[in-house]
Scaffold this motif. Structure first.
Motif, PDB file in Angstrom:
ATOM      1  N   ASP A  24       0.862  -1.178   0.000  1.00  0.00           N
ATOM      2  CA  ASP A  24       0.000   0.000   0.000  1.00  0.00           C
ATOM      3  C   ASP A  24       0.899   1.228   0.000  1.00  0.00           C
ATOM      4  O   ASP A  24       2.112   1.134   0.197  1.00  0.00           O
ATOM      5  CB  ASP A  24      -1.013  -0.045   1.148  1.00  0.00           C
ATOM      6  N   ALA A  25       0.327   2.381  -0.245  1.00  0.00           N
ATOM      7  CA  ALA A  25       1.108   3.609  -0.392  1.00  0.00           C
ATOM      8  C   ALA A  25       1.902   3.937   0.863  1.00  0.00           C
ATOM      9  O   ALA A  25       3.027   4.428   0.783  1.00  0.00           O
ATOM     10  CB  ALA A  25       0.178   4.766  -0.764  1.00  0.00           C
ATOM     11  N   ALA A  26       1.343   3.665   2.041  1.00  0.00           N
ATOM     12  CA  ALA A  26       2.040   3.968   3.293  1.00  0.00           C
ATOM     13  C   ALA A  26       3.304   3.133   3.433  1.00  0.00           C
ATOM     14  O   ALA A  26       4.376   3.649   3.769  1.00  0.00           O
ATOM     15  CB  ALA A  26       1.111   3.746   4.486  1.00  0.00           C
ATOM     16  N   LEU A  27       3.204   1.841   3.157  1.00  0.00           N
ATOM     17  CA  LEU A  27       4.367   0.961   3.271  1.00  0.00           C
ATOM     18  C   LEU A  27       5.429   1.318   2.235  1.00  0.00           C
ATOM     19  O   LEU A  27       6.618   1.375   2.539  1.00  0.00           O
ATOM     20  CB  LEU A  27       3.943  -0.501   3.136  1.00  0.00           C
ATOM     21  N   ALA A  28       5.005   1.576   1.006  1.00  0.00           N
ATOM     22  CA  ALA A  28       5.947   1.940  -0.052  1.00  0.00           C
ATOM     23  C   ALA A  28       6.675   3.233   0.290  1.00  0.00           C
ATOM     24  O   ALA A  28       7.892   3.335   0.125  1.00  0.00           O
ATOM     25  CB  ALA A  28       5.227   2.072  -1.385  1.00  0.00           C
ATOM     26  N   THR A  29       5.938   4.216   0.793  1.00  0.00           N
ATOM     27  CA  THR A  29       6.543   5.501   1.152  1.00  0.00           C
ATOM     28  C   THR A  29       7.513   5.326   2.311  1.00  0.00           C
ATOM     29  O   THR A  29       8.619   5.878   2.304  1.00  0.00           O
ATOM     30  CB  THR A  29       5.456   6.523   1.507  1.00  0.00           C
ATOM     31  N   GLN A  60      -1.608  12.180 -13.045  1.00  0.00           N
ATOM     32  CA  GLN A  60      -2.503  11.888 -11.927  1.00  0.00           C
ATOM     33  C   GLN A  60      -3.749  11.128 -12.332  1.00  0.00           C
ATOM     34  O   GLN A  60      -4.346  10.431 -11.514  1.00  0.00           O
ATOM     35  CB  GLN A  60      -2.847  13.175 -11.176  1.00  0.00           C
ATOM     36  N   SER A  61      -4.113  11.193 -13.598  1.00  0.00           N
ATOM     37  CA  SER A  61      -5.277  10.424 -14.042  1.00  0.00           C
ATOM     38  C   SER A  61      -4.975   8.923 -14.056  1.00  0.00           C
ATOM     39  O   SER A  61      -5.887   8.108 -14.095  1.00  0.00           O
ATOM     40  CB  SER A  61      -5.723  10.884 -15.436  1.00  0.00           C
ATOM     41  N   ARG A  62      -3.690   8.557 -13.998  1.00  0.00           N
ATOM     42  CA  ARG A  62      -3.293   7.143 -13.982  1.00  0.00           C
ATOM     43  C   ARG A  62      -3.048   6.606 -12.572  1.00  0.00           C
ATOM     44  O   ARG A  62      -2.774   5.430 -12.400  1.00  0.00           O
ATOM     45  CB  ARG A  62      -2.042   6.942 -14.815  1.00  0.00           C
ATOM     46  N   VAL A  63      -3.102   7.491 -11.584  1.00  0.00           N
ATOM     47  CA  VAL A  63      -2.886   7.077 -10.198  1.00  0.00           C
ATOM     48  C   VAL A  63      -4.256   6.898  -9.549  1.00  0.00           C
ATOM     49  O   VAL A  63      -5.097   7.797  -9.602  1.00  0.00           O
ATOM     50  CB  VAL A  63      -2.070   8.135  -9.420  1.00  0.00           C
ATOM     51  N   GLU A  64      -4.475   5.731  -8.955  1.00  0.00           N
ATOM     52  CA  GLU A  64      -5.762   5.448  -8.329  1.00  0.00           C
ATOM     53  C   GLU A  64      -6.078   6.503  -7.272  1.00  0.00           C
ATOM     54  O   GLU A  64      -5.193   6.927  -6.537  1.00  0.00           O
ATOM     55  CB  GLU A  64      -5.742   4.081  -7.661  1.00  0.00           C
ATOM     56  N   PRO A  65      -7.348   6.930  -7.192  1.00  0.00           N
ATOM     57  CA  PRO A  65      -7.730   7.956  -6.213  1.00  0.00           C
ATOM     58  C   PRO A  65      -7.338   7.605  -4.778  1.00  0.00           C
ATOM     59  O   PRO A  65      -6.867   8.465  -4.044  1.00  0.00           O
ATOM     60  CB  PRO A  65      -9.249   8.060  -6.362  1.00  0.00           C
ATOM     61  N   LYS A  66      -7.484   6.332  -4.381  1.00  0.00           N
ATOM     62  CA  LYS A  66      -7.131   5.970  -3.001  1.00  0.00           C
ATOM     63  C   LYS A  66      -5.623   6.082  -2.773  1.00  0.00           C
ATOM     64  O   LYS A  66      -5.186   6.436  -1.684  1.00  0.00           O
ATOM     65  CB  LYS A  66      -7.654   4.579  -2.635  1.00  0.00           C
ATOM     66  N   VAL A  67      -4.828   5.826  -3.802  1.00  0.00           N
ATOM     67  CA  VAL A  67      -3.373   5.975  -3.687  1.00  0.00           C
ATOM     68  C   VAL A  67      -3.012   7.451  -3.608  1.00  0.00           C
ATOM     69  O   VAL A  67      -2.195   7.856  -2.777  1.00  0.00           O
ATOM     70  CB  VAL A  67      -2.643   5.286  -4.864  1.00  0.00           C
ATOM     71  N   ARG A  68      -3.627   8.271  -4.465  1.00  0.00           N
ATOM     72  CA  ARG A  68      -3.386   9.722  -4.413  1.00  0.00           C
ATOM     73  C   ARG A  68      -3.704  10.279  -3.037  1.00  0.00           C
ATOM     74  O   ARG A  68      -2.917  11.031  -2.454  1.00  0.00           O
ATOM     75  CB  ARG A  68      -4.262  10.444  -5.452  1.00  0.00           C
ATOM     76  N   GLU A  69      -4.870   9.886  -2.512  1.00  0.00           N
ATOM     77  CA  GLU A  69      -5.294  10.380  -1.204  1.00  0.00           C
ATOM     78  C   GLU A  69      -4.320   9.955  -0.112  1.00  0.00           C
ATOM     79  O   GLU A  69      -3.928  10.756   0.734  1.00  0.00           O
ATOM     80  CB  GLU A  69      -6.696   9.864  -0.885  1.00  0.00           C
TER      81      GLU A  69
END
Length: 92
Positions: A45-50, A72-81
């Protein structure tokens, strides 16, 4: 003086280029993350990757900011958030 670190390959084996050679981790560091060429793996998930990204780059100094670049249109909204909540600035 701010060091810049560019992450431009897959997270499992990132290739990092820094503006200055490795030294004592005291200098402030700015991270520029190419999300299109170094995406977050599907099983992370984005938190672990970051967190992993920041941990691996601490050898260069104190991380002051992380900027992620992608269409940004290619990045999933939940990942962006999630990235925004983690303090990662998203750039188109």
């Amino acid at each position: 003086r701010l060091r810049s670190v560019v992450v431009a390959h897959h997270m499992a084996a990132p290739t990092v280029s820094a503006s200055t050679p490795r030294a004592a981790p005291a200098a402030p560091v700015g991270v520029f993350w190419d999300l299109e060429h170094c995406p977050i793996e599907a099983e992370l998930d984005a938190a672990l990757a970051t967190r992993r990204l920041k941990q691996s780059l601490r050898v260069y100094g104190a991380i002051q900011f992380v900027r992620a670049y992608a269409d940004q249109s290619r990045v999933e909204p939940k990942v962006r958030e999630k990235l925004q909540l983690l303090g990662v600035a998203l750039q188109d």
